[in-house]
Design a protein around this motif. Sequence first.
Motif, PDB file in Angstrom:
ATOM      1  N   PRO A  18       0.915  -1.301  -0.076  1.00 27.58           N
ATOM      2  CA  PRO A  18      -0.048  -0.078   0.071  1.00 27.58           C
ATOM      3  C   PRO A  18       0.677   1.175   0.023  1.00 27.58           C
ATOM      4  CG  PRO A  18      -0.549  -1.367   2.152  1.00 27.58           C
ATOM      5  CD  PRO A  18       0.514  -2.056   1.249  1.00 27.58           C
ATOM      6  N   ARG A  19       0.315   2.556  -0.715  1.00 31.53           N
ATOM      7  CA  ARG A  19       1.041   3.660  -0.654  1.00 31.53           C
ATOM      8  C   ARG A  19       0.623   4.348   0.695  1.00 31.53           C
ATOM      9  NH1 ARG A  19      -0.288   2.906  -6.490  1.00 31.53           N
ATOM     10  NH2 ARG A  19      -2.417   2.387  -5.936  1.00 31.53           N
ATOM     11  N   GLN A  20       1.368   5.535   0.865  1.00 28.72           N
ATOM     12  CA  GLN A  20       0.966   6.471   1.918  1.00 28.72           C
ATOM     13  C   GLN A  20      -0.427   6.849   1.632  1.00 28.72           C
ATOM     14  OE1 GLN A  20       3.790   9.233   3.316  1.00 28.72           O
ATOM     15  NE2 GLN A  20       5.563   7.543   3.517  1.00 28.72           N
ATOM     16  N   ALA A  21      -1.285   7.152   2.997  1.00 26.63           N
ATOM     17  CA  ALA A  21      -2.497   7.639   2.690  1.00 26.63           C
ATOM     18  C   ALA A  21      -2.131   9.425   2.747  1.00 26.63           C
ATOM     19  CB  ALA A  21      -3.159   7.411   4.094  1.00 26.63           C
ATOM     20  N   ALA A  22      -2.870  10.038   1.996  1.00 26.48           N
ATOM     21  CA  ALA A  22      -3.035  11.396   1.692  1.00 26.48           C
ATOM     22  C   ALA A  22      -3.248  12.222   3.211  1.00 26.48           C
ATOM     23  CB  ALA A  22      -3.803  11.851   0.639  1.00 26.48           C
ATOM     24  N   ASN A  23      -2.664  13.489   3.285  1.00 20.97           N
ATOM     25  CA  ASN A  23      -2.854  14.083   4.691  1.00 20.97           C
ATOM     26  C   ASN A  23      -4.408  14.360   4.974  1.00 20.97           C
ATOM     27  OD1 ASN A  23      -0.166  14.672   4.861  1.00 20.97           O
ATOM     28  ND2 ASN A  23      -0.327  16.437   3.536  1.00 20.97           N
ATOM     29  N   GLY A  24      -4.760  13.769   5.997  1.00 19.92           N
ATOM     30  CA  GLY A  24      -5.980  13.986   6.423  1.00 19.92           C
ATOM     31  C   GLY A  24      -7.104  12.990   5.882  1.00 19.92           C
ATOM     32  N   SER A  25      -6.487  11.837   5.512  1.00 20.81           N
ATOM     33  CA  SER A  25      -7.062  10.829   4.748  1.00 20.81           C
ATOM     34  C   SER A  25      -6.577   9.648   5.183  1.00 20.81           C
ATOM     35  CB  SER A  25      -7.238  11.147   3.307  1.00 20.81           C
ATOM     36  OG  SER A  25      -7.589  10.151   2.577  1.00 20.81           O
ATOM     37  N   LEU A  26      -7.830   8.644   5.036  1.00 26.96           N
ATOM     38  CA  LEU A  26      -7.100   7.221   5.419  1.00 26.96           C
ATOM     39  C   LEU A  26      -6.534   6.350   4.084  1.00 26.96           C
ATOM     40  CD1 LEU A  26      -9.906   6.288   8.106  1.00 26.96           C
ATOM     41  CD2 LEU A  26      -7.567   6.742   8.460  1.00 26.96           C
ATOM     42  N   ILE A  27      -6.892   7.059   2.868  1.00 21.27           N
ATOM     43  CA  ILE A  27      -6.462   6.461   1.744  1.00 21.27           C
ATOM     44  C   ILE A  27      -5.690   7.357   0.954  1.00 21.27           C
ATOM     45  CG2 ILE A  27      -8.504   5.162   1.417  1.00 21.27           C
ATOM     46  CD1 ILE A  27      -9.803   7.033  -0.444  1.00 21.27           C
TER      47      ILE A  27
END
Length: 241
Positions: A18-27
Amino acid sequence: MTDTNPLCIGPRCGRGDPRQAANGSLICATCATRLRRDLEIAPQLMRWLEQHKTPGQGGGDRVSGSQEASTPTRLDVLSMLHEGATPIHGDDDDQIGPPSIPSTLKNWAWLIAEHRGLVYPQRADVGELSAWLLRHLDWATGQPWIDDMIGEVGALRRWALGLAPWAVHVQELVGPCRSCGKRALVRAAGERYIECDAREEVGGCGSLWTEEEYEEHVAELVGRRRQSRKVSAKTKRGVAE
Ligand SMILES: [Zn+2]
Ligand SMILES: [Zn+2]
């Protein structure tokens, strides 16, 4: 190094890496774009399935003299078009048959309306539901059930295109993917996004690009190649002098 975000919870994100989640997001941004694409396309899926309610419809190769009157209706297509079965979280795709497009979107709209204290759009059709859900997409990406939403909304597109494939209209693009560099980009007719084909045999990364992003990347590569040709020409001249 303190700004490392947690890993994306999107289903099959990065094909198990999995990639890193975006800021303020879980995906991650890719999984968010995928959900956006799958929500945007729902009204189109309805129109498409509407044209394929009877076997052989829309295929163009109608046999003259066939008994049209006795043509049966495809129940699998109908069950996607009408309200009805939706998956229960955790169910396998194949166990329940084709999910209902309106009911799936309604369930998610209802859940979001409940959570946010909004009026549930009771009389909305699929087009309106899709627009309504898209307006709440940013908020939804921060909720712990976002992986279920991605799975269920994505299943609508998968099922619909499985029942009435428009794979014949898939175009393979020559330029490489911006993210993984593979020449695995494909675009399904009528879709806004170009997708890096992540099927096992192709091995792309599943990223999604707009036409503009793709063109920009190709232009960049062409520019870079020209630049390096100029540089190497100069170097050669330099050596010769
Ligand atoms: Zn992801
Ligand atoms: Zn890729």
